[in-house]
Scaffold this motif. Structure first.
Motif, PDB file in Angstrom:
ATOM      1  N   GLN A  87     -10.382   2.169   1.036  1.00 16.44           N
ATOM      2  CA  GLN A  87      -9.621   3.404   1.201  1.00 16.44           C
ATOM      3  C   GLN A  87      -8.121   3.191   0.997  1.00 16.44           C
ATOM      4  OE1 GLN A  87     -10.884   6.347   1.499  1.00 16.44           O
ATOM      5  NE2 GLN A  87     -13.002   5.683   1.689  1.00 16.44           N
ATOM      6  N   ALA A  88      -7.758   2.083   0.370  1.00 16.60           N
ATOM      7  CA  ALA A  88      -6.344   1.779   0.169  1.00 16.60           C
ATOM      8  C   ALA A  88      -5.825   2.432  -1.112  1.00 16.60           C
ATOM      9  CB  ALA A  88      -6.140   0.272   0.092  1.00 16.60           C
ATOM     10  N   PRO A  89      -4.502   2.522  -1.261  1.00 16.95           N
ATOM     11  CA  PRO A  89      -3.934   2.984  -2.534  1.00 16.95           C
ATOM     12  C   PRO A  89      -4.262   2.011  -3.655  1.00 16.95           C
ATOM     13  CG  PRO A  89      -2.280   2.913  -0.786  1.00 16.95           C
ATOM     14  CD  PRO A  89      -3.465   2.191  -0.276  1.00 16.95           C
ATOM     15  N   ALA A  90      -4.034   2.438  -4.892  1.00 21.04           N
ATOM     16  CA  ALA A  90      -4.191   1.538  -6.028  1.00 21.04           C
ATOM     17  C   ALA A  90      -3.070   0.509  -6.045  1.00 21.04           C
ATOM     18  CB  ALA A  90      -4.206   2.329  -7.330  1.00 21.04           C
ATOM     19  N   LEU A  91      -1.873   0.939  -5.692  1.00 21.29           N
ATOM     20  CA  LEU A  91      -0.725   0.048  -5.558  1.00 21.29           C
ATOM     21  C   LEU A  91       0.292   0.705  -4.644  1.00 21.29           C
ATOM     22  CD1 LEU A  91       1.655   0.179  -8.641  1.00 21.29           C
ATOM     23  CD2 LEU A  91      -0.259   1.739  -8.411  1.00 21.29           C
ATOM     24  N   VAL A  92       1.213  -0.110  -4.129  1.00 20.37           N
ATOM     25  CA  VAL A  92       2.258   0.369  -3.231  1.00 20.37           C
ATOM     26  C   VAL A  92       3.613   0.030  -3.843  1.00 20.37           C
ATOM     27  CG1 VAL A  92       3.294   0.189  -0.930  1.00 20.37           C
ATOM     28  CG2 VAL A  92       0.804   0.082  -1.195  1.00 20.37           C
ATOM     29  N   ASP A  98       8.926  -5.147   2.836  1.00 20.31           N
ATOM     30  CA  ASP A  98       8.333  -4.879   4.137  1.00 20.31           C
ATOM     31  C   ASP A  98       7.317  -5.978   4.429  1.00 20.31           C
ATOM     32  OD1 ASP A  98       7.858  -2.405   6.249  1.00 20.31           O
ATOM     33  OD2 ASP A  98       6.071  -3.628   5.918  1.00 20.31           O
ATOM     34  N   GLU A  99       7.599  -6.796   5.442  1.00 22.58           N
ATOM     35  CA  GLU A  99       6.772  -7.960   5.713  1.00 22.58           C
ATOM     36  C   GLU A  99       5.373  -7.589   6.161  1.00 22.58           C
ATOM     37  OE1 GLU A  99       8.605 -10.809   8.259  1.00 22.58           O
ATOM     38  OE2 GLU A  99      10.501 -10.814   7.144  1.00 22.58           O
ATOM     39  N   ALA A 100       5.245  -6.541   6.967  1.00 23.13           N
ATOM     40  CA  ALA A 100       3.926  -6.175   7.480  1.00 23.13           C
ATOM     41  C   ALA A 100       3.012  -5.697   6.363  1.00 23.13           C
ATOM     42  CB  ALA A 100       4.062  -5.103   8.565  1.00 23.13           C
ATOM     43  N   ILE A 101       3.523  -4.835   5.496  1.00 27.35           N
ATOM     44  CA  ILE A 101       2.722  -4.343   4.380  1.00 27.35           C
ATOM     45  C   ILE A 101       2.356  -5.490   3.442  1.00 27.35           C
ATOM     46  CG2 ILE A 101       2.810  -2.908   2.303  1.00 27.35           C
ATOM     47  CD1 ILE A 101       4.361  -0.866   3.911  1.00 27.35           C
ATOM     48  N   ALA A 102       3.333  -6.345   3.139  1.00 25.84           N
ATOM     49  CA  ALA A 102       3.056  -7.481   2.258  1.00 25.84           C
ATOM     50  C   ALA A 102       2.008  -8.406   2.868  1.00 25.84           C
ATOM     51  CB  ALA A 102       4.346  -8.249   1.982  1.00 25.84           C
ATOM     52  N   LEU A 103       2.087  -8.646   4.177  1.00 25.94           N
ATOM     53  CA  LEU A 103       1.127  -9.533   4.825  1.00 25.94           C
ATOM     54  C   LEU A 103      -0.289  -8.999   4.686  1.00 25.94           C
ATOM     55  CD1 LEU A 103       0.361 -11.934   6.600  1.00 25.94           C
ATOM     56  CD2 LEU A 103       0.893 -10.521   8.611  1.00 25.94           C
ATOM     57  N   GLY A 104      -0.483  -7.706   4.934  1.00 23.65           N
ATOM     58  CA  GLY A 104      -1.816  -7.135   4.797  1.00 23.65           C
ATOM     59  C   GLY A 104      -2.371  -7.317   3.406  1.00 23.65           C
ATOM     60  N   PRO A 117      -1.746  -4.556  -5.375  1.00 24.92           N
ATOM     61  CA  PRO A 117      -0.383  -4.940  -5.753  1.00 24.92           C
ATOM     62  C   PRO A 117       0.653  -4.193  -4.913  1.00 24.92           C
ATOM     63  CG  PRO A 117      -1.716  -4.423  -7.683  1.00 24.92           C
ATOM     64  CD  PRO A 117      -2.484  -3.956  -6.497  1.00 24.92           C
ATOM     65  N   VAL A 118       1.726  -4.900  -4.581  1.00 27.00           N
ATOM     66  CA  VAL A 118       2.849  -4.318  -3.831  1.00 27.00           C
ATOM     67  C   VAL A 118       4.139  -4.717  -4.536  1.00 27.00           C
ATOM     68  CG1 VAL A 118       4.072  -4.207  -1.634  1.00 27.00           C
ATOM     69  CG2 VAL A 118       1.583  -4.468  -1.658  1.00 27.00           C
ATOM     70  N   VAL A 119       4.960  -3.732  -4.886  1.00 30.98           N
ATOM     71  CA  VAL A 119       6.221  -4.017  -5.567  1.00 30.98           C
ATOM     72  C   VAL A 119       7.357  -3.341  -4.818  1.00 30.98           C
ATOM     73  CG1 VAL A 119       5.043  -4.174  -7.794  1.00 30.98           C
ATOM     74  CG2 VAL A 119       6.109  -2.020  -7.132  1.00 30.98           C
ATOM     75  N   VAL A 120       8.561  -3.874  -4.995  1.00 29.82           N
ATOM     76  CA  VAL A 120       9.761  -3.289  -4.394  1.00 29.82           C
ATOM     77  C   VAL A 120      10.786  -3.080  -5.500  1.00 29.82           C
ATOM     78  CG1 VAL A 120      10.662  -5.585  -3.758  1.00 29.82           C
ATOM     79  CG2 VAL A 120      11.512  -3.533  -2.596  1.00 29.82           C
ATOM     80  N   LEU A 121      11.415  -1.902  -5.516  1.00 29.39           N
ATOM     81  CA  LEU A 121      12.347  -1.531  -6.574  1.00 29.39           C
ATOM     82  C   LEU A 121      13.733  -1.269  -6.008  1.00 29.39           C
ATOM     83  CD1 LEU A 121      10.116   1.000  -8.580  1.00 29.39           C
ATOM     84  CD2 LEU A 121      10.336  -1.474  -8.919  1.00 29.39           C
TER      85      LEU A 121
END
Length: 305
Positions: A87-92, A98-104, A117-121
């Motif tokens: 039930q997660a997004p395709a990407l964030v 964000d350490e908590a989101i990246a850790l998960g 995938p998790v990216v920061v812009l």
């Protein structure tokens, strides 16, 4: 005739791509502290209730573009559960690390083989992501934003034409120091559990901007946590891989709902405590990271700068 900007392609640096992978999704914007996956409606496949959007907006399969407010985040464990439940997004896409989101996401990828995938812009590119209709991430860190609303941001690149940036060149050595034993774990010589755990620890260290790992004497896994099916799967996988805690590890009283996790942690070498005070038991990290730190006996060292 000039082509209006309806697609923008650029490459992410290693620090911008917190969790690598390939994914594509229609944009869903959020603006909140990052407690993103703690709504019970998620279990029924509904959206994550928040003040900015009506309940019922689906999040699964979307490109979740999140403007994180400063402050602590506790969304990582909930995100891990959402990934495990499909039930997660395709990407964030984040506007700050964000350490908590990246850790998960890192734990899901390295231990459960589930990719998010998790990216920061930066500010300008994040604004474009918010305006986009579709976000696509390709292997190698190429991010493509597309949609008619990008035409209003045409001045930011290529004079209003289809925008592209060249592939960046990165230094081979980013200054991160690994000991011979760290490298042995990463190479798999200490077994699959230690290899996956070291990848998680190193991934979090790089996210924090530190340059090395330090030895840990003892670890405590706190008792005030909620563990769902993903947590059970995580602990069970580490046991199945033959993992063992390298340093003395205590685990707090977690209640009946998490007795299977306690059992798995005991199989890894943990000692249950009736009193889960960290002052008695040693350092305390978010519990998925704590399990990985306990297996390799190493944790991120603070930067001197």
């Amino acid at each position: 005739m000039r082509r209006r900007l309806e697609s923008l392609s650029f490459y992410l640096s290693a620090t911008e791509c917190l969790v690598e992978g390939e994914a594509s999704g229609v944009v869903l914007n959020r603006s909140m502290p990052c407690r993103l996956w703690e709504d019970p409606e998620l279990e029924q496949g509904e959206g994550i209730g928040d003040r900015d959007l009506p309940r019922g907006d689906p999040v699964a399969g979307r490109a979740l573009v999140v403007a994180c407010k400063p402050g602590s985040s506790s969304g990582g464990v909930g995100l891990l559960e959402a990934i495990h439940a499909g039930q997660a997004p395709a990407l964030v896409v984040l506007d700050r690390p964000d350490e908590a989101i990246a850790l998960g996401a890192i734990v899901a990828a390295e231990v459960l083989s589930l990719s998010l995938p998790v990216v920061v812009l930066d500010e300008a590119r994040f604004a474009m992501a918010q305006a986009a209709h579709l976000v696509t991430l390709y292997r190698g860190g190429r991010l493509v934003l597309s949609g008619p609303r990008l035409a209003g941001l045409a001045s930011v690149t290529a004079g209003g034409e289809l925008g592209h940036e060249p592939t960046p060149h990165f230094a081979a050595n980013d200054g991160f120091t690994l000991s011979p034993e760290d490298r042995r774990c990463l190479d798999g010589a200490a077994g699959p559990a230690a290899q996956a755990a070291m990848r998680v620890v190193v991934g979090m260290a790089r996210l924090q901007g530190v340059r090395a790992l330090f030895d840990v004497d003892r670890i405590h896994v706190g008792g005030d946590i909620e563990i769902g099916p993903a947590g059970l799967a995580l602990a069970a996988q580490l046991v199945e891989w033959g993992g063992e805690f390298r340093v003395p590890t205590t685990i707090g009283a977690l209640g009946e709902a998490t007795t299977h996790v306690v059992k798995a942690c005991r199989a890894l070498g943990a000692i249950p405590l009736a009193d889960s005070s960290p002052s008695r038991a040693g350092a305390e990290w978010p519990w998925p990271l704590a399990l990985c730190v306990a297996i390799v006996g190493r944790a991120p060292a603070l930067s001197a700068n």
